[in-house]
Design a protein around this motif. Structure first.
Motif, PDB file in Angstrom:
ATOM      1  N   PRO A   1      -7.595  -2.533  -5.563  1.00  9.86           N
ATOM      2  CA  PRO A   1      -8.204  -2.821  -4.299  1.00  9.86           C
ATOM      3  C   PRO A   1      -8.731  -1.384  -3.792  1.00  9.86           C
ATOM      4  O   PRO A   1      -8.402  -0.381  -4.363  1.00  9.86           O
ATOM      5  N   ASP A   2      -9.219  -1.374  -2.471  1.00 14.46           N
ATOM      6  CA  ASP A   2     -10.002  -0.240  -1.905  1.00 14.46           C
ATOM      7  C   ASP A   2      -8.837   0.803  -1.481  1.00 14.46           C
ATOM      8  O   ASP A   2      -8.911   1.944  -1.775  1.00 14.46           O
ATOM      9  N   SER A   3      -7.849   0.112  -0.940  1.00 17.04           N
ATOM     10  CA  SER A   3      -6.655   1.050  -0.432  1.00 17.04           C
ATOM     11  C   SER A   3      -5.496   0.150  -0.402  1.00 17.04           C
ATOM     12  O   SER A   3      -5.627  -1.019  -0.555  1.00 17.04           O
ATOM     13  N   SER A   4      -4.436   0.810  -0.191  1.00 17.77           N
ATOM     14  CA  SER A   4      -3.210   0.076  -0.047  1.00 17.77           C
ATOM     15  C   SER A   4      -3.203  -0.653   1.464  1.00 17.77           C
ATOM     16  O   SER A   4      -2.531  -1.765   1.103  1.00 17.77           O
ATOM     17  N   LEU A   5      -3.803  -0.202   2.290  1.00 17.33           N
ATOM     18  CA  LEU A   5      -3.672  -1.039   3.629  1.00 17.33           C
ATOM     19  C   LEU A   5      -4.671  -2.103   3.560  1.00 17.33           C
ATOM     20  O   LEU A   5      -4.332  -3.203   3.819  1.00 17.33           O
ATOM     21  N   ALA A   6      -5.748  -2.086   2.664  1.00 17.02           N
ATOM     22  CA  ALA A   6      -6.500  -3.264   2.643  1.00 17.02           C
ATOM     23  C   ALA A   6      -5.845  -4.309   1.635  1.00 17.02           C
ATOM     24  O   ALA A   6      -5.809  -5.556   1.747  1.00 17.02           O
ATOM     25  N   ALA A   7      -4.876  -3.973   0.501  1.00 15.26           N
ATOM     26  CA  ALA A   7      -4.240  -4.853  -0.208  1.00 15.26           C
ATOM     27  C   ALA A   7      -3.159  -5.352   0.715  1.00 15.26           C
ATOM     28  O   ALA A   7      -2.884  -6.772   0.589  1.00 15.26           O
ATOM     29  N   VAL A   8      -2.552  -4.859   1.534  1.00 15.96           N
ATOM     30  CA  VAL A   8      -1.458  -5.313   2.315  1.00 15.96           C
ATOM     31  C   VAL A   8      -2.052  -6.318   3.493  1.00 15.96           C
ATOM     32  O   VAL A   8      -1.499  -7.541   3.564  1.00 15.96           O
ATOM     33  N   ALA A   9      -3.510  -5.947   3.806  1.00 11.96           N
ATOM     34  CA  ALA A   9      -3.952  -6.932   4.591  1.00 11.96           C
ATOM     35  C   ALA A   9      -4.108  -8.058   4.015  1.00 11.96           C
ATOM     36  O   ALA A   9      -3.988  -9.281   4.707  1.00 11.96           O
TER      37      ALA A   9
ATOM     38  N   VAL B   1      -3.606   4.023  -8.057  1.00 10.36           N
ATOM     39  CA  VAL B   1      -4.165   5.279  -8.893  1.00 10.36           C
ATOM     40  C   VAL B   1      -4.040   5.054 -10.314  1.00 10.36           C
ATOM     41  O   VAL B   1      -4.807   4.881 -11.191  1.00 10.36           O
ATOM     42  N   ARG B   2      -2.963   4.401 -10.602  1.00  7.62           N
ATOM     43  CA  ARG B   2      -2.420   3.984 -12.094  1.00  7.62           C
ATOM     44  C   ARG B   2      -3.559   2.843 -12.696  1.00  7.62           C
ATOM     45  O   ARG B   2      -4.031   2.987 -13.693  1.00  7.62           O
ATOM     46  N   GLN B   3      -3.750   1.845 -11.612  1.00  3.78           N
ATOM     47  CA  GLN B   3      -4.604   0.823 -12.091  1.00  3.78           C
ATOM     48  C   GLN B   3      -5.911   1.242 -12.301  1.00  3.78           C
ATOM     49  O   GLN B   3      -6.660   0.633 -13.068  1.00  3.78           O
ATOM     50  N   ARG B   4      -6.417   2.261 -11.589  1.00  4.34           N
ATOM     51  CA  ARG B   4      -7.803   2.780 -11.652  1.00  4.34           C
ATOM     52  C   ARG B   4      -7.748   3.427 -13.066  1.00  4.34           C
ATOM     53  O   ARG B   4      -9.067   3.291 -13.559  1.00  4.34           O
TER      54      ARG B   4
ATOM     55  N   PHE C   1       7.210   2.020   0.250  1.00  6.95           N
ATOM     56  CA  PHE C   1       6.550   0.887  -0.213  1.00  6.95           C
ATOM     57  C   PHE C   1       4.927   1.270  -0.376  1.00  6.95           C
ATOM     58  O   PHE C   1       4.216   1.125  -1.243  1.00  6.95           O
ATOM     59  N   ILE C   2       4.458   1.993   0.870  1.00  6.52           N
ATOM     60  CA  ILE C   2       2.986   2.271   0.902  1.00  6.52           C
ATOM     61  C   ILE C   2       2.726   3.390  -0.127  1.00  6.52           C
ATOM     62  O   ILE C   2       1.836   3.553  -0.970  1.00  6.52           O
ATOM     63  N   ALA C   3       3.641   4.370  -0.414  1.00  2.65           N
ATOM     64  CA  ALA C   3       3.537   5.570  -1.251  1.00  2.65           C
ATOM     65  C   ALA C   3       3.451   4.912  -2.769  1.00  2.65           C
ATOM     66  O   ALA C   3       2.782   5.296  -3.623  1.00  2.65           O
ATOM     67  N   ALA C   4       4.244   3.984  -3.098  1.00  2.00           N
ATOM     68  CA  ALA C   4       4.508   3.235  -4.361  1.00  2.00           C
ATOM     69  C   ALA C   4       3.260   2.580  -4.646  1.00  2.00           C
ATOM     70  O   ALA C   4       2.736   2.433  -5.655  1.00  2.00           O
ATOM     71  N   LEU C   5       2.590   1.908  -3.669  1.00  2.00           N
ATOM     72  CA  LEU C   5       1.365   0.999  -3.721  1.00  2.00           C
ATOM     73  C   LEU C   5       0.098   1.941  -4.186  1.00  2.00           C
ATOM     74  O   LEU C   5      -0.724   1.765  -4.915  1.00  2.00           O
ATOM     75  N   ASP C   6       0.107   3.119  -3.236  1.00  2.00           N
ATOM     76  CA  ASP C   6      -0.826   4.152  -3.588  1.00  2.00           C
ATOM     77  C   ASP C   6      -0.762   4.350  -5.028  1.00  2.00           C
ATOM     78  O   ASP C   6      -1.885   4.682  -5.562  1.00  2.00           O
ATOM     79  N   ALA C   7       0.387   4.888  -5.418  1.00  2.00           N
ATOM     80  CA  ALA C   7       0.519   5.384  -6.678  1.00  2.00           C
ATOM     81  C   ALA C   7       0.041   4.267  -7.732  1.00  2.00           C
ATOM     82  O   ALA C   7      -0.550   4.616  -8.852  1.00  2.00           O
TER      83      ALA C   7
END
Ligand code: GTP
Length: 283
Positions: free
Chosen positions: A256-264, A149-152, A140-146
Motif C-alpha cells: 500500500p502507499d502508506s500505513s494510513l492508506a492501508a488502515v483507511a 518496507v519489508r513487503q516493498r 501498530f502503525i510502527a509495525a505496519l510501516d516496517a
C-alpha cells in the motif's frame, strides 16, 4: 561526516540484537584496554584509570547479559590493581584509592542498569495499551510501516483486519465501565488465541482493534475473519456480554502507499459491515 554516522547507525540497526550486544561489549572493552595501556606506559602519572567508569557504564547500560557486565567489572578491577601494583601496593593511600575506584564502578553499573530499566519501562508505556497489555495504535502503525518496507523489498502478501465491537456503548451504559473493561480484556484473550505467532494484534481505539498478518493471502484472511466473528459472538455470550464484532479486512498483494492508506481501506470495509447491520466481516 553526517553520511558516515548515518551509514554506521544503519549498519548497527541491521545487526541482530545479540551481535549489537557483542559489538558494544568488545568496543567498550577495547576502550578500557587502551586506557590501561596508556596508563601503564605512563607509570600512572596521568591516572587515566578513573575513566574505566565510562566503558563499564556503557556495558551495564547496553548489555542485558549479567555475565558480560561481570566480565567488564572484573577486567577493570584487574586493570586497576595492575596499575596500582606498579606503584606502592602496600601503601594505605593506594588501597583506599582502589576501594574508592571499585565502589565508583559499582555505583556506575547500578545507575546505568537502573537507567536501562527505566528506559524500557518508558518504551513499554509508550507502545502498549494500559488496560489490556497489548500493543497500542502507535506501536501498530510502527509495525505496519516496517511491514510495508519489508513487503516493498521482499514481496509477498500483507493482510490487515480492523475489528470494532458492536453494542459496546450499551454494555458500558447498562453494566458500567468495569464490565466494558472486562469485555475488552476478553476480546484480547480471544485474539491472543486466534492469531499466529507472526501476527501483530493491537488496540487502536476505544473498542477498536487491529491485526496485522504478514504473508497471509486473501482467502486465508477471509477465513480467519469469519472464524473470529463467530468466536467473538460465542465467547461474549458465554461471558454474559451482548456484544459482537464487525470486521473489515484487506489483503495487499502489492505494498500500500502508506500505513494510513492501508488502515483507511480496512476501516472502510469495517464500516460496510456496520452499515449492513453489524456482526460480520467484509473485505
Ligand atoms: N469500558 C470502557 N469503555 C471505553 C473505553 N474506551 C472507550 N470506551 C467507550 O467505548 C464506547 C465506544 O462507543 P461506540 O463506538 O459508539 O460503541 P458501540 O456501541 O459499539 O457502537 P458502534 O461501534 O457504532 O457499533 C464509548 O462509549 C467509549 O466511552 C475503555 O477503555 N473502557
Amino acid at each position: 561526516m553526517n553520511r558516515l554516522t548515518d551509514a554506521a547507525r544503519r549498519a548497527y540497526a541491521n545487526l541482530s540484537h545479540a551481535r549489537q550486544q557483542w559489538l558494544v561489549f568488545s568496543g567498550a572493552l577495547a576502550v578500557e584496554l587502551a586506557i590501561f595501556v596508556v596508563d601503564y606506559l605512563t607509570g600512572s602519572d596521568i591516572r587515566l584509570h578513573t575513566l574505566y567508569i565510562f566503558p563499564v557504564s556503557v556495558i551495564a547500560l547496553k548489555c542485558e547479559r549479567r555475565w558480560l557486565q561481570g566480565v567488564a567489572f572484573a577486567m577493570s578491577m584487574v586493570f586497576q590493581l595492575v596499575t596500582y601494583a606498579q606503584e606502592k601496593i602496600a601503601s594505605i593511600e593506594y588501597i583506599v584509592d582502589a576501594s574508592v575506584a571499585a565502589l565508583s564502578l559499582l555505583v556506575a553499573m547500578t545507575l546505568a542498569g537502573m537507567a536501562r530499566i527505566n528506559h524500557q519501562r518508558a518504551i513499554d508505556l509508550a507502545t502498549s495499551d494500559e488496560l489490556t497489555g497489548i500493543a497500542n495504535r502507535r506501536a501498530f502503525i510502527a509495525a505496519l510501516d516496517a511491514e510495508i518496507v519489508r513487503q516493498r523489498r521482499s514481496g509477498g502478501a500483507l493482510s490487515l483486519a480492523i475489528i470494532d465491537l458492536d453494542g459496546f456503548k450499551a454494555l458500558n451504559d447498562t453494566r458500567g465501565h468495569s464490565a466494558g473493561d472486562d469485555a475488552l480484556r476478553l476480546l484480547v484473550s480471544i485474539l491472543a488465541r486466534s492469531v499466529r505467532a507472526s501476527d501483530f494484534p493491537a488496540r487502536v481505539g476505544g473498542d477498536e482493534f487491529a491485526v496485522l498478518m504478514p504473508g497471509m493471502p486473501a482467502g486465508e484472511c477471509g477465513h480467519f475473519c469469519k472464524q473470529l466473528t463467530e468466536e467473538v459472538a460465542q465467547r461474549m455470550v458465554e461471558s454474559g456480554f451482548a456484544i459482537t464484532a464487525s470486521i473489515g479486512f484487506i489483503c495487499f498483494e502489492a505494498p500500500p502507499d502508506s500505513s494510513l492508506a492501508a488502515v483507511a481501506q480496512a476501516d472502510a470495509a469495517m464500516y460496510r459491515v456496520k452499515e449492513a447491520g453489524r456482526r460480520g466481516r467484509a473485505g
